[in-house]
Design a protein around this motif. Sequence first.
Motif, PDB file in Angstrom:
ATOM      1  N   LEU A 143      71.889  43.307  44.095  1.00  0.00           N
ATOM      2  CA  LEU A 143      70.622  43.722  44.532  1.00  0.00           C
ATOM      3  C   LEU A 143      69.605  43.899  43.405  1.00  0.00           C
ATOM      4  CD1 LEU A 143      71.348  46.141  47.373  1.00  0.00           C
ATOM      5  CD2 LEU A 143      70.493  43.829  47.791  1.00  0.00           C
ATOM      6  N   LYS A 144      70.092  44.492  42.353  1.00  0.00           N
ATOM      7  CA  LYS A 144      69.489  44.693  41.113  1.00  0.00           C
ATOM      8  C   LYS A 144      68.663  43.287  40.643  1.00  0.00           C
ATOM      9  CE  LYS A 144      71.279  49.056  40.032  1.00  0.00           C
ATOM     10  NZ  LYS A 144      72.267  49.837  38.970  1.00  0.00           N
ATOM     11  N   ARG A 145      69.751  42.444  40.465  1.00  0.00           N
ATOM     12  CA  ARG A 145      69.410  41.055  39.890  1.00  0.00           C
ATOM     13  C   ARG A 145      68.545  40.541  40.782  1.00  0.00           C
ATOM     14  NH1 ARG A 145      71.026  36.310  41.483  1.00  0.00           N
ATOM     15  NH2 ARG A 145      70.855  34.586  40.263  1.00  0.00           N
ATOM     16  N   ALA A 146      68.561  40.718  42.138  1.00  0.00           N
ATOM     17  CA  ALA A 146      67.721  39.834  43.235  1.00  0.00           C
ATOM     18  C   ALA A 146      66.328  40.431  43.053  1.00  0.00           C
ATOM     19  CB  ALA A 146      68.153  39.995  44.598  1.00  0.00           C
ATOM     20  N   ALA A 147      66.227  41.828  42.925  1.00  0.00           N
ATOM     21  CA  ALA A 147      64.924  42.375  42.737  1.00  0.00           C
ATOM     22  C   ALA A 147      64.008  41.808  41.467  1.00  0.00           C
ATOM     23  CB  ALA A 147      64.949  44.254  42.681  1.00  0.00           C
ATOM     24  N   LYS A 148      64.915  41.689  40.555  1.00  0.00           N
ATOM     25  CA  LYS A 148      64.096  41.231  39.159  1.00  0.00           C
ATOM     26  C   LYS A 148      63.764  39.987  39.302  1.00  0.00           C
ATOM     27  CE  LYS A 148      64.967  41.374  34.304  1.00  0.00           C
ATOM     28  NZ  LYS A 148      65.886  41.923  33.186  1.00  0.00           N
ATOM     29  N   ARG A 149      64.574  39.055  39.851  1.00  0.00           N
ATOM     30  CA  ARG A 149      64.434  37.613  40.352  1.00  0.00           C
ATOM     31  C   ARG A 149      63.566  37.175  41.079  1.00  0.00           C
ATOM     32  NH1 ARG A 149      69.007  33.239  42.561  1.00  0.00           N
ATOM     33  NH2 ARG A 149      68.391  31.725  41.182  1.00  0.00           N
ATOM     34  N   PHE A 150      63.069  38.088  42.087  1.00  0.00           N
ATOM     35  CA  PHE A 150      62.054  37.696  43.066  1.00  0.00           C
ATOM     36  C   PHE A 150      60.749  38.673  43.213  1.00  0.00           C
ATOM     37  CE2 PHE A 150      66.044  35.992  44.803  1.00  0.00           C
ATOM     38  CZ  PHE A 150      65.803  34.535  44.749  1.00  0.00           C
ATOM     39  N   GLY A 151      60.784  39.556  42.228  1.00  0.00           N
ATOM     40  CA  GLY A 151      59.485  40.377  41.887  1.00  0.00           C
ATOM     41  C   GLY A 151      59.341  41.700  42.842  1.00  0.00           C
ATOM     42  N   ALA A 152      60.572  42.195  43.112  1.00  0.00           N
ATOM     43  CA  ALA A 152      60.735  43.514  43.859  1.00  0.00           C
ATOM     44  C   ALA A 152      60.954  44.363  42.846  1.00  0.00           C
ATOM     45  CB  ALA A 152      61.808  43.598  45.040  1.00  0.00           C
TER      46      ALA A 152
END
Length: 384
Positions: A177-186
């Motif tokens: 989830l941390k990776r995804a947040a960084k990847r998509f601007g969250a």
Amino acid sequence: MHAQSTQQPATDAKTIGILLVHEKVDRPPPLSLLDIPPSDDGVAGAKQAIADNNNTGRFLGQDFRLDMIESAKPDELVAEAVKQVAAGQHFLVLMVQPQTVLALADALKDKEALLLNAGVPDENLREEDCRANVFHTSPSRAMLADALAQYLVWKQWRRWFLIAGQQPEDIAFAEALKRAAKRFGARIVEERTFIVESGSRRADGGHEQVQQQIPLFTQNAAAHDVVVVADESEQFGEYLPFRTWEPRPVAGTQGLVATSWHPALEQWGGTQFQNRFRRSANRTMRPLDYDVWLAVRAIGEAATRRRSTAFAEISAHLRSAEFEVAGFKGQRLTFRDWNGQLRQPLLIATPKLPVSVSPQPGFLHQFSVLDTLGIDRPETKCKM
């Protein structure tokens, strides 16, 4: 160790055996009685896929047979799998623990055997610990986290309050989830660890106790749009919706989730597929059923396209750019050639209904939008 076949072994050269390898694992009971898995979880998906394979295969003189081995002991499963491959089995669909995937892959690396992981989301199996003889039909944690993140960002819910459990799988999903947040601007504005006390899951206090504990635990969090939970071990996540201090939606492993399948999906021929499964299994299809079904169907699709029952032909087609399989998701599903992961759209859903499908509009990719979910080619650590 228990081994079985769904029908008498055939001696015809046109028979294609598929071996379902099931590692039995004791898990704590889920928080909700509605979430108790059926005894044939995954197995029913394999049986449906065998029937679907034979519906097509009979026109080509092909006959698909399902065999199964199951044990709680990984060493027994590996030994029996090696024996079965020596006796002529070539295709193994795995419902086992992460280390057992690696043990099976290494024990069979020099054999005519192809393994399809249908039960483990662990990223390392697709990356630094990838194996050339393993494909993956279950989505990875990165794919699930990316699918959810795209929807949350599309909704403009960019400020996340992350609550994670203590188990290794909870920590792994929290990292995804941390990776995804960084990847998509969250942005994760705050992170807290939920500590589950031993014996507290069935506390005498019942809902009254939970109704007091959860608001206190979530009080004074930084301003956020959504509570994102990482509780794969299913120890506390179901307690969060409608009990948090701030009135916020809950997403992640509970609440709004990303999943490979949902029993209420009706689009793209899903209704007919769901009805077929219900008639054969006398219940609804679960994600593990679907992941196993996809693995068995992939083998059947390759055999049909090559009009062959030979291991070399089927294996080559699965690895080729021409391979595709229909998965009732509106587009063809294919394997990534860099780590063996099946590309597929993922459903964003509540327990009752699908809400959306990721990839979301606006998330673009130079080759395939499906590669916006999970580890892309330039990022991969897999060196098959």
